[in-house]
Design a protein around this motif. Structure first.
Motif, PDB file in Angstrom:
ATOM      1  N   VAL A  20      -4.072  -8.828  -6.200  1.00  0.00           N
ATOM      2  CA  VAL A  20      -3.527  -7.825  -7.123  1.00  0.00           C
ATOM      3  C   VAL A  20      -3.802  -6.439  -6.540  1.00  0.00           C
ATOM      4  O   VAL A  20      -4.960  -6.068  -6.333  1.00  0.00           O
ATOM      5  CB  VAL A  20      -4.142  -7.949  -8.525  1.00  0.00           C
ATOM      6  N   ASP A  21      -2.733  -5.724  -6.282  1.00  0.00           N
ATOM      7  CA  ASP A  21      -2.832  -4.382  -5.711  1.00  0.00           C
ATOM      8  C   ASP A  21      -2.545  -3.325  -6.782  1.00  0.00           C
ATOM      9  O   ASP A  21      -1.979  -3.624  -7.839  1.00  0.00           O
ATOM     10  CB  ASP A  21      -1.801  -4.213  -4.586  1.00  0.00           C
ATOM     11  N   ASP A  22      -2.918  -2.093  -6.445  1.00  0.00           N
ATOM     12  CA  ASP A  22      -2.593  -0.903  -7.243  1.00  0.00           C
ATOM     13  C   ASP A  22      -3.318  -0.867  -8.589  1.00  0.00           C
ATOM     14  O   ASP A  22      -2.921  -0.128  -9.499  1.00  0.00           O
ATOM     15  CB  ASP A  22      -1.072  -0.767  -7.471  1.00  0.00           C
ATOM     16  N   SER A  23      -4.374  -1.643  -8.712  1.00  0.00           N
ATOM     17  CA  SER A  23      -5.143  -1.628  -9.957  1.00  0.00           C
ATOM     18  C   SER A  23      -6.304  -0.643  -9.838  1.00  0.00           C
ATOM     19  O   SER A  23      -6.869  -0.441  -8.762  1.00  0.00           O
ATOM     20  CB  SER A  23      -5.658  -3.035 -10.262  1.00  0.00           C
ATOM     21  N   SER A  80      -5.196  -2.330   2.122  1.00  0.00           N
ATOM     22  CA  SER A  80      -4.376  -1.210   2.588  1.00  0.00           C
ATOM     23  C   SER A  80      -3.418  -0.791   1.496  1.00  0.00           C
ATOM     24  O   SER A  80      -2.673  -1.620   0.985  1.00  0.00           O
ATOM     25  CB  SER A  80      -3.527  -1.637   3.796  1.00  0.00           C
ATOM     26  N   PRO A  81      -3.408   0.501   1.134  1.00  0.00           N
ATOM     27  CA  PRO A  81      -2.297   0.964   0.301  1.00  0.00           C
ATOM     28  C   PRO A  81      -1.033   0.943   1.163  1.00  0.00           C
ATOM     29  O   PRO A  81      -0.992   1.567   2.221  1.00  0.00           O
ATOM     30  CB  PRO A  81      -2.702   2.391  -0.082  1.00  0.00           C
ATOM     31  N   GLY A  82      -0.022   0.220   0.717  1.00  0.00           N
ATOM     32  CA  GLY A  82       1.180   0.081   1.535  1.00  0.00           C
ATOM     33  C   GLY A  82       0.823  -0.426   2.919  1.00  0.00           C
ATOM     34  O   GLY A  82       0.054  -1.368   3.063  1.00  0.00           O
ATOM     35  N   ALA A  83       1.358   0.241   3.921  1.00  0.00           N
ATOM     36  CA  ALA A  83       1.135  -0.206   5.296  1.00  0.00           C
ATOM     37  C   ALA A  83       0.050   0.622   5.991  1.00  0.00           C
ATOM     38  O   ALA A  83       0.029   0.724   7.220  1.00  0.00           O
ATOM     39  CB  ALA A  83       2.439  -0.129   6.072  1.00  0.00           C
ATOM     40  N   GLY A 122       0.765  -9.586  -6.045  1.00  0.00           N
ATOM     41  CA  GLY A 122       1.391  -8.901  -7.167  1.00  0.00           C
ATOM     42  C   GLY A 122       0.810  -7.502  -7.300  1.00  0.00           C
ATOM     43  O   GLY A 122      -0.182  -7.176  -6.648  1.00  0.00           O
ATOM     44  N   HIS A 123       1.462  -6.693  -8.126  1.00  0.00           N
ATOM     45  CA  HIS A 123       0.966  -5.327  -8.371  1.00  0.00           C
ATOM     46  C   HIS A 123       0.641  -5.171  -9.848  1.00  0.00           C
ATOM     47  O   HIS A 123       1.388  -5.640 -10.707  1.00  0.00           O
ATOM     48  CB  HIS A 123       2.010  -4.298  -7.924  1.00  0.00           C
ATOM     49  N   TRP A 124      -0.453  -4.502 -10.084  1.00  0.00           N
ATOM     50  CA  TRP A 124      -0.974  -4.394 -11.450  1.00  0.00           C
ATOM     51  C   TRP A 124       0.049  -3.816 -12.435  1.00  0.00           C
ATOM     52  O   TRP A 124       0.278  -4.384 -13.506  1.00  0.00           O
ATOM     53  CB  TRP A 124      -2.300  -3.608 -11.425  1.00  0.00           C
ATOM     54  N   PRO A 140     -11.701  -1.441  -2.669  1.00  0.00           N
ATOM     55  CA  PRO A 140     -10.943  -0.185  -2.749  1.00  0.00           C
ATOM     56  C   PRO A 140      -9.573  -0.405  -2.119  1.00  0.00           C
ATOM     57  O   PRO A 140      -9.381  -1.346  -1.335  1.00  0.00           O
ATOM     58  CB  PRO A 140     -11.780   0.788  -1.922  1.00  0.00           C
ATOM     59  N   GLU A 141      -8.627   0.419  -2.487  1.00  0.00           N
ATOM     60  CA  GLU A 141      -7.330   0.423  -1.800  1.00  0.00           C
ATOM     61  C   GLU A 141      -7.198   1.839  -1.249  1.00  0.00           C
ATOM     62  O   GLU A 141      -6.414   2.644  -1.733  1.00  0.00           O
ATOM     63  CB  GLU A 141      -6.224   0.034  -2.791  1.00  0.00           C
ATOM     64  N   MET A 142      -8.089   2.109  -0.271  1.00  0.00           N
ATOM     65  CA  MET A 142      -8.392   3.443   0.236  1.00  0.00           C
ATOM     66  C   MET A 142      -8.820   4.349  -0.931  1.00  0.00           C
ATOM     67  O   MET A 142      -9.384   3.853  -1.881  1.00  0.00           O
ATOM     68  CB  MET A 142      -7.249   4.011   1.060  1.00  0.00           C
ATOM     69  N   THR A 170      -7.032   7.273  -2.817  1.00  0.00           N
ATOM     70  CA  THR A 170      -6.159   7.694  -3.929  1.00  0.00           C
ATOM     71  C   THR A 170      -4.940   6.787  -4.103  1.00  0.00           C
ATOM     72  O   THR A 170      -4.329   6.772  -5.153  1.00  0.00           O
ATOM     73  CB  THR A 170      -5.594   9.111  -3.675  1.00  0.00           C
ATOM     74  N   HIS A 171      -4.548   6.113  -3.031  1.00  0.00           N
ATOM     75  CA  HIS A 171      -3.268   5.407  -2.944  1.00  0.00           C
ATOM     76  C   HIS A 171      -2.090   6.374  -3.019  1.00  0.00           C
ATOM     77  O   HIS A 171      -0.941   5.974  -3.104  1.00  0.00           O
ATOM     78  CB  HIS A 171      -3.133   4.321  -4.005  1.00  0.00           C
ATOM     79  N   THR A 172      -2.361   7.664  -3.036  1.00  0.00           N
ATOM     80  CA  THR A 172      -1.268   8.638  -2.891  1.00  0.00           C
ATOM     81  C   THR A 172      -1.641   9.543  -1.701  1.00  0.00           C
ATOM     82  O   THR A 172      -1.543   9.080  -0.564  1.00  0.00           O
ATOM     83  CB  THR A 172      -0.997   9.435  -4.191  1.00  0.00           C
TER      84      THR A 172
END
Ligand SMILES: [Zn+2]
Length: 440
Positions: A19-22, A192-195, A297-299, A135-137, A139-141
């Motif tokens: 699960v990403d982006d959570s 990894s956030p995205g690539a 999947g994404h949160w 972590p997903e780095m 900020t993910h932004t």
């Protein structure tokens, strides 16, 4: 002499849900699209956002937060249904609030502190038992300037697909890991956030390994970067130091993102994972080959702007996977770190076979040949499973008798199972030497 090989854990194909982006409180999609479109207006005026940058007309439907109540409902369902995997905890989501500073932010004039506290309870008590937290780095932004802790104009998943390969990359990952540590959650790896990192994978893998050793004293982490639909999955191991028990696993997903999309408005379809007749979709041919099936999947997609439609897709996929494996003998849900550790043990354990010394004669009543298998490893794992090309009557591991079982359903750690001319043996592999004595 007998032959020995390593099998899948308990002869079951690993299943895992990523699960990403959570993150606590924040609906990442809401901020991601807002910030990306603002960046676009500033840096590429007149150029409309690409499809991958999200649809502005959907923004009014997307709530800025996702409630802890939904996270609790989702996590309890996963617990009750045995679903395991990896769940992100973005430490500074969209630059809105730091998880290690109690999330002081307000959204729409409302304080998020109580909601943040509820979320962290769900993370610790309900999600962590079944999922690695990573972590997903940061900020993910936007990329964070570590000196000032301010957001830059670069994006983690755009410019840093090709990140700097010097200490800045390692320091960035160290910072992400430390922020989770600050809330009492040592992570087992990173996402990894995205690539992020894809064009410098060797340097990225090295940076994650270095950061993990530095922050968590963990020499065997993993990273999740690749989702591959066009090839069979594998678990690549990088930077293995066999004698020192050091390595990092790349967890490669094979299926997704077909729950509710990263956007939370692109509904997927259970059929793309596995059809109701259990024949079609991406998973059956991979399960047939007994290769690890990692679903993504994404949160925000599970939440689906409160409609929970991506969660419904997950429930359908899970019930079909139950139908595929009604007695639980073919598949095994695992955390992604457990898959990494298993593959390290599988590839980095020395195995040798010898007949037992004449000075240690077989015990009375054991008339067969006694074989000795020595395993030497610095890579421990649960449910380590061997196959021997001979029926075996008696098995000892480090002097302890293993119990014989007579069906795959009963095959667990510390048991052995004879099927025709083969014997399967399962036990938890520990660091150092493990001696198996078999009477054939
Ligand atoms: Zn992501």
């Amino acid at each position: 002499m007998i032959n020995v090989a390593v099998c899948n854990p308990l002869l079951r194909t690993p299943l895992s849900l990523i699960v990403d982006d959570s993150c606590p409180v924040i609906n990442l999609t809401y901020y991601w699209i807002h910030q990306r479109h603002a960046w676009k207006t500033q840096h590429q005026p007149g150029v409309p956002p690409d499809r991958w940058e999200g649809n502005a007309s959907q923004l009014k439907k997307i709530p800025p937060t996702i409630p802890a109540d939904f996270a609790a409902e989702w996590a309890e369902w996963c617990w009750e249904n045995g679903v395991k995997g990896k769940f992100s905890l973005i430490p500074y989501p969209a630059g809105i609030g730091r998880v290690d500073e109690g999330f002081p932010a307000e959204v729409g004039g409302k304080s998020l502190t109580l909601e943040y506290q509820a979320w962290m309870r769900v993370y610790r008590e309900l999600i962590w038992p079944s999922f690695d937290l990573t972590p997903e780095m940061l900020t993910h932004t936007a990329v964070v300037d570590l000196d000032t802790f301010t957001l830059t104009e670069e994006w983690e998943q755009v410019e840093w697909v090709d990140p700097p390969v010097d200490d800045r990359l390692t320091d960035y990952i160290i910072t992400a890991m430390e922020m989770l540590n600050n809330v009492g959650i040592p992570c087992e790896g990173v996402t990894s956030p995205g690539a992020f990192g894809k064009r410098q994978e060797a340097a990225y893998a090295k940076a994650v390994l270095t950061a993990s050793q530095h922050v968590n004293n963990d020499p065997r982490p993993f990273y999740f970067l690749w989702l591959k639909h066009d090839e069979l999955p594998d678990v690549p191991i990088w930077y293995a130091e066999k004698e020192n028990g050091i390595a990092i696993a790349s967890i490669v997903a094979c299926a997704g993102d077909w729950f509710g999309g990263w956007t939370g408005y692109d509904l997927g379809d259970a059929d793309r994972f596995i059809t109701a007749d259990l024949q079609g979709g991406r998973l059956p041919p991979i399960l047939e080959k007994e290769l690890p099936c990692v679903l993504v999947g994404h949160w925000p997609g599970f939440y689906f702007n409160g409609e929970k439609l991506g969660f419904d897709v997950l429930k359908t996929v899970k019930s079909r996977l139950n139908n595929y494996d009604p007695d639980g003998t073919k598949t095994l849900w695992m955390k992604t770190s457990e898959i990494g550790h298993y593959w390290m043990a599988r590839e980095l354990t020395n195995i040798s076979v010898s007949e037992r010394d004449a000075s240690c004669p077989p015990e009375k009543g054991d008339r067969g040949v006694v074989q000795k298998i020595t395993l030497s490893t610095q890579f421990p794992t649960a449910n380590f499973t061997l196959v021997i090309d001979a029926p075996v009557r008696h098995v000892q591991v480090n002097g302890w008798d293993l119990r014989e079982v007579y069906s795959r359903r009963d095959f667990q750690s510390n048991t052995f199972l004879v099927e025709g001319k083969q014997t399967f043996i399962a036990f938890d592999l520990e660091v150092g030497d493990t001696i198996l004595e078999l009477v054939t």
